[in-house]
Design a protein around this motif. Structure first.
Motif, PDB file in Angstrom:
ATOM      1  N   LEU A  36     -18.058   5.368  -0.088  1.00 59.99           N
ATOM      2  CA  LEU A  36     -17.270   6.353   0.652  1.00 59.99           C
ATOM      3  C   LEU A  36     -17.500   6.233   2.147  1.00 59.99           C
ATOM      4  N   LEU A  54      -8.240   3.007  -4.114  1.00 62.39           N
ATOM      5  CA  LEU A  54      -9.527   3.699  -4.139  1.00 62.39           C
ATOM      6  C   LEU A  54     -10.121   3.765  -5.538  1.00 62.39           C
ATOM      7  N   SER A  61     -18.732   8.987  -3.835  1.00 62.96           N
ATOM      8  CA  SER A  61     -17.437   9.593  -4.138  1.00 62.96           C
ATOM      9  C   SER A  61     -17.504  10.724  -5.147  1.00 62.96           C
ATOM     10  N   GLY A  66     -14.510  12.011  -3.252  1.00 66.90           N
ATOM     11  CA  GLY A  66     -14.071  10.992  -2.305  1.00 66.90           C
ATOM     12  C   GLY A  66     -12.579  11.052  -2.046  1.00 66.90           C
TER      13      GLY A  66
END
Length: 215
Positions: A36, A54, A61, A66
């Motif tokens: 992150l 992502l 996260s 996150g």
């Protein structure tokens, strides 16, 4: 030219996906991040990102922290989640938290390309199977995740240290601050999360799978 960030903590996966996308999409620009912290740094330095891919489970996260943090800090950056899990309840949470797509890590390169082009064209992208499964899921409650995303970076660290069982004196040492400042942070955490004690704070961090990161 498409500008992309791939945020995933597995270097072999990042490398394989980057190579596949470069061979499929002419002139694509790809930046990689691995947790992150590095993802937030990338997004703060680059102002022309077309899409962030992502991974939900990279360090720092948590489960959805996150994603929600990125959507809060960088609302103009489109995000598609990539994951090895296709649990429909989690996908529903991801989409409700602001992701524009969900792509299984086991997908073929052509699927990634199709999803990327669809999202950049303004569409929401899910596989047909997930679209049907998500439609049958109840609307998720993300209220606590959103509250956690309102914490300052220092407050987030204190919450993670509470989860690890550290005393105020130990937290103060880890963060090089006074115990009085730690107490002030804890008071602010309780207020923002609308909780009353350390046990509840630990439960929140545990439920959301929060992890320490330098942010």
């Amino acid at each position: 030219m498409i500008s992309l960030v791939i945020a995933d903590d597995h270097p072999l996966f990042r490398s394989a996906l980057s190579g596949a996308l470069r061979s499929e999409i002419q002139g694509i620009s790809i930046v990689e991040s691995y947790d992150l912290e590095s993802t937030l740094q990338c997004l703060s330095k680059l102002n022309d990102i077309d899409l962030l891919l992502l991974d939900l489970n990279m360090p720092g996260s948590g489960e959805l922290y996150g994603l929600i943090r990125i959507r809060k800090d960088f609302p103009d950056v489109p995000v598609a989640v990539i994951s090895g899990s296709e649990d429909s309840a989690m996908v529903a949470k991801v989409m409700d938290a602001g992701a524009l797509g969900f792509i299984s890590k086991t997908s073929e390169p052509a699927t990634y390309v199709h999803a990327i082009h669809a999202i950049l064209a303004g569409d929401i992208w899910l596989s047909d199977e997930l679209s049907e499964a998500v439609a049958n899921q109840p609307k998720p409650d993300l209220s606590m995740q959103n509250k956690v995303a309102e914490l300052t970076p220092q407050q987030y660290k204190v919450l993670c240290y509470l989860h690890e069982g550290l005393l105020n004196k130990q937290i103060a040492y880890q963060l090089s601050i006074s115990e009085a400042t730690v107490k002030a942070h804890i008071t602010a955490i309780f207020r923002k999360l609308e909780i009353n004690n350390r046990t509840q704070a630990v439960l929140v961090a545990s439920d959301l799978k929060l992890q320490m990161t330098v942010i």
